[in-house]
Design a protein around this motif. Structure first.
Motif: not given
Length: 400
Positions: A68-77, A81-88
């Motif tokens: 249903s979802r990846p094992v860990a939170l995914q992100f774009k490096p 993308n990283l600057w505007f992430r807050f949740k998680g």
């Protein structure tokens, strides 16, 4: 309880002609091994035990064949993308502490400018020297502490993947050695063995993770076993056998069931080719599997020395205690911003390490962050149990 102590300290200082109000403090710091407030996962478990949450929904999820979802939170490096992430992120977990200490510094600034703390003005340089000396020590210790926590998280993720790998090894061994007829189709007896082993392979992760992950403890109940029976994961006879065992030990029985099926199958000419080679290779994979899953509870128990965690907690708390005072001495009116940044990063490093040390979120350290999603390990294992068996129902002819 550092924050409440700070508020009390400032309010206790002499005030004349000025009414100060204390900022509302968030909950106190929690140590690595402290009892956590019920979290999303633990609250779910409690609701399930109390009958407020659907056990059927939980069982449907752990018996699904698609993650249903990846094992860990995914992100774009990339930076945007990283600057505007807050949740998680660690910002979500730490910003309350940063805001609290910033407000505390603002209150301190007001009292100093109104000359309400003459003692502080006279000793600002001494406090500043202490703070600078402690900053180097805190930075050095936190760097090693973070590395230790990251190694625990990486080990747990590796154990989960290796458990999947050994179970998949058993699948491909059985599928490639299964006896087939002249048309390349698996014989009836061999297919029955493959189906039984595949079912046990799906059952094992469910029972294993329920023994080490608090959010899955509900799966050790009698009602959960009944739900597994209705979903075809176990038979009535197997459920009766499992009920005779302690809830946290049942996965050991399933591993022995897999071994027993293979041993009996290898004694039968109608099930496998090259039975001797298969038997010894299978035993090797089984021992590797047992060693891997046995390492998970061991790593949880000995993840870190308590005195080490206690020392780092005291070190960071004392550093953050002095920060609002030292920042005011060094930077004056700029100190609120400096206090916010320093608290965010130093407290953030400590919180990030605690998240790493709690990879399954058993203690609620990963509620707002990145923890290992156990259901994904289970669901991917479910898919793997059928992958090789389903793809090789028939082999092509190679002899012409």
């Amino acid at each position: 309880m550092l924050r409440f102590f700070l508020v009390s300290l400032v309010l206790a200082l002499p005030v004349s002609g000025f009414a100060s109000t204390s900022p509302l403090a968030p909950p106190p710091f929690s140590a690595v091994q402290s009892n956590a407030v019920p979290t999303t996962s633990t609250a779910l478990r409690q609701q399930a035990i109390e009958g407020k949450y659907s056990l059927d929904e939980f069982l449907d999820e752990v018996t699904a064949y698609k993650a249903s979802r990846p094992v860990a939170l995914q992100f774009k490096p990339n930076r945007s993308n990283l600057w505007f992430r807050f949740k998680g992120t660690i910002l979500q977990k730490t910003y309350k502490s940063a805001v609290f200490f910033t407000l505390f510094n603002v209150l301190l600034c007001v009292k100093v400018h109104l000359n309400l703390i003459p003692f502080f003005r006279e000793n600002m340089e001494k406090l500043d020297k202490l703070w600078h000396m402690q900053m180097s020590l805190t930075t050095f210790i936190l760097a090693f502490f973070l590395n230790r926590g990251a190694s625990v998280w990486n080990d747990m993720n590796s154990f989960g993947r290796r458990i999947q790998g050994r179970l998949n090894d058993i699948s491909i061994l059985c599928s490639t050695h299964a006896r087939r007829d002249g048309n390349g189709n698996v014989t009836e007896k061999a297919q029955k063995v493959l189906d039984t082993i595949a079912r046990y392979k799906r059952l094992f992760p469910v029972l294993f993770y329920s023994s080490v992950v608090k959010s899955h403890e509900i799966l050790t109940t009698d009602s959960a076993l009944l739900g597994m029976e209705t979903r075809g994961l176990i038979t009535a006879e197997e459920r009766a056998l499992l009920l005779e065992m302690p809830g946290r030990q049942r996965h050991h029985a399933v591993i022995q069931w897999i071994g027993n099926v293979m041993v009996q199958a290898c004694e039968n000419d109608d099930v496998f080719h090259q039975r001797a080679n298969l038997h010894y290779t299978f035993l090797d994979k089984m021992c590797q599997l047992r060693a891997t899953y046995g390492s998970v509870p061991d790593k949880i128990d000995d993840r870190l020395n308590m005195a080490y965690a206690h020392f780092v907690q005291l070190l960071v708390d004392s550093f953050l205690f002095v920060t609002p005072f030292a920042a005011l001495a060094d930077m004056g009116n700029f100190s609120p911003f400096a206090t916010f940044v320093l608290t965010m990063f130093f407290q953030g490093l400590l919180d990030l390490t605690k998240m790493f040390l709690d990879p399954f979120n058993n203690e609620g350290q990963g509620d707002d962050g990145d923890y290992l999603v156990v259901n994904t390990f289970i669901q991917e294992g479910n898919a793997g149990s059928e992958r090789f068996k389903g793809l090789t129902k028939r082999f092509p002819s190679i002899w012409g």
